[in-house]
Design an enzyme around this catalytic site. Structure first.
Site, PDB file in Angstrom:
ATOM      1  N   ARG A 267     -42.309 -76.722 -33.487  1.00  0.00           N
ATOM      2  CA  ARG A 267     -41.174 -76.755 -33.248  1.00  0.00           C
ATOM      3  C   ARG A 267     -40.395 -78.125 -33.552  1.00  0.00           C
ATOM      4  NH1 ARG A 267     -42.658 -77.627 -27.567  1.00  0.00           N
ATOM      5  NH2 ARG A 267     -41.876 -80.218 -28.140  1.00  0.00           N
ATOM      6  N   HIS A 271     -38.324 -79.103 -26.010  1.00  0.00           N
ATOM      7  CA  HIS A 271     -38.812 -77.647 -25.718  1.00  0.00           C
ATOM      8  C   HIS A 271     -37.755 -76.997 -25.127  1.00  0.00           C
ATOM      9  CE1 HIS A 271     -41.266 -74.529 -24.032  1.00  0.00           C
ATOM     10  NE2 HIS A 271     -40.832 -74.719 -22.917  1.00  0.00           N
ATOM     11  N   TYR A 280     -44.066 -87.734 -26.258  1.00  0.00           N
ATOM     12  CA  TYR A 280     -45.242 -87.650 -25.858  1.00  0.00           C
ATOM     13  C   TYR A 280     -45.192 -86.765 -27.953  1.00  0.00           C
ATOM     14  CZ  TYR A 280     -42.792 -82.819 -26.160  1.00  0.00           C
ATOM     15  OH  TYR A 280     -42.193 -81.749 -25.734  1.00  0.00           O
TER      16      TYR A 280
END
Length: 371
Positions: A267, A271, A280
């Site tokens: 990805r 998200h 992160y």
């Protein structure tokens, strides 16, 4: 997670075909594709990425409540989307925008859904059996398995004719594999030997939770515990996605039972537009996957086959035109009538819906009297 010896790849990083004992089963399917079909693979990937960027911009400008990007996953989706036969049923999660486009869903239906103007978005029967988006993580695997069981009971599969027999493919992500619904779907699929392919897009992140925390072993090993064969492919290889999905679907529809594909992809973006992956994510991991971009690799493959600069230039223009049209139509969207929220809740007229619609109409009329 980089590719390993377990990962089936048909395209090398430079776009050349890989020829060895393992790929020999799938290469005839690739060699049977016409030049126009290969161009369509690339066209869908390029156009959807440009649309993806435009939709993200529209969300940032307040035109959408949310946008769910699929940047980086185009190879997995386009290959598998074209692998499904016209009679097959497709159950998406909520990121399979280009699969919907392949099956005839106007991307505006997804825009309307994420703008809050639509309950479902489209009628699957009128859009290539492409079923509705499901935001409840993993639940679509149960829906798909139930329909696949029904196909068997209704005699719509296993006749030996792949042009007529129906099968099902269901998309889900690595995060969904941690949901009980997926395990339950695998149980029923194995028990009833459903004509079905579980297509896992392992994009390595369940929002901010890495796949390495969810599973200590590769996810394609998991279905073996249910008696379902699993295979891991390079999900950024559109040709591997096509060939393995077509082979798996045809095996399933022929009565050989369900199949499980883990497509290793990434990805590239967030998200959703409410997420900030820089909080992160490791930049080195991102760089690895950017270097294995599915669009760049397939462009190299097409150029190696002699595709002209004119094709790529025309495609870039087409993608800009599609994105501009999407923006124009999004900005022109109005507000649907309130009565729409009571439509199609039940298959037949229902007194409760009638009563609620009448109450709302009277409530709104009261405000008009005050003015």
């Amino acid at each position: 997670m980089a590719f390993t010896a377990d990962t089936l790849r048909l395209l090398d990083s430079d776009g050349s075909l890989i020829r060895n004992d393992r790929t020999s089963e799938y290469l005839p399917l690739i060699e049977a594709l016409s030049d126009d079909q290969l161009r369509d693979f690339h066209r869908q990937m390029v156009v959807m990425r440009r649309v993806d960027v435009e939709a993200g911009n529209l969300q940032r400008q307040g035109q959408l409540a949310l946008w769910i990007p699929s940047i980086g996953q185009e190879g997995a989706q386009v290959g598998s989307g074209y692998a499904a036969r016209p009679q097959d049923h497709i159950f998406p999660a909520y990121r399979e925008h280009v699969v919907g486009r392949i099956r005839g869903v106007d991307t505006m239906r997804i825009i309307e859904l994420l703008r809050g103007l639509s309950h479902g978005g489209w009628d699957p029967k009128q859009h290539g059996n492409f079923h509705l988006y499901t935001l409840v993580i993993g639940s679509q695997t149960l829906h798909a398995t139930g329909l696949a069981m029904g196909l068997t009971l209704d005699g719509k599969t296993r006749s030996g004719d792949p042009e007529r027999d129906e099968a099902v493919v269901v998309y889900f992500g690595d995060g969904a594999t941690s949901q009980g619904d997926v395990s339950e779907a695998l149980v029923f699929a194995a028990s009833y030997q459903t004509p079905q392919v579980f297509f896992l897009q392992n994009n390595h992140w369940a929002i901010s939770v890495p796949v390495t925390r969810q599973s200590r072993t590769p996810l394609f090993h998991r279905p073996a515990g249910f008696g379902i064969p699993g295979i891991q492919i390079d999900g950024n290889d559109v040709l591997a996605s096509y060939a393995v999905t077509r082979t798996s679907l045809d095996a399933a529809r022929a009565g050989e039972g369900p199949r499980f594909i883990e497509a290793l992809t990434y990805r590239i973006g967030a998200h959703t537009t409410s997420d900030d992956p820089t909080k992160y994510r490791d930049e080195q991991e991102l760089e690895f996957w950017l270097a294995n971009d599915p669009i760049q690799r397939f462009e190299a493959h097409l150029r190696g086959r002699g595709e002209s600069d004119a094709f790529f230039a025309e495609l870039a223009t087409e993608a800009e035109d599609v994105a501009a049209d999407l923006r124009t139509r999004t900005l022109a969207l109005g507000v649907p009538p309130a009565s729409d929220m009571f439509a199609h809740v039940y298959s037949e007229p229902h007194p409760l819906m009638d009563a609620q619609a009448a109450w709302l109409e009277a409530y709104e009329a009261g405000f008009e009297d005050e003015r």
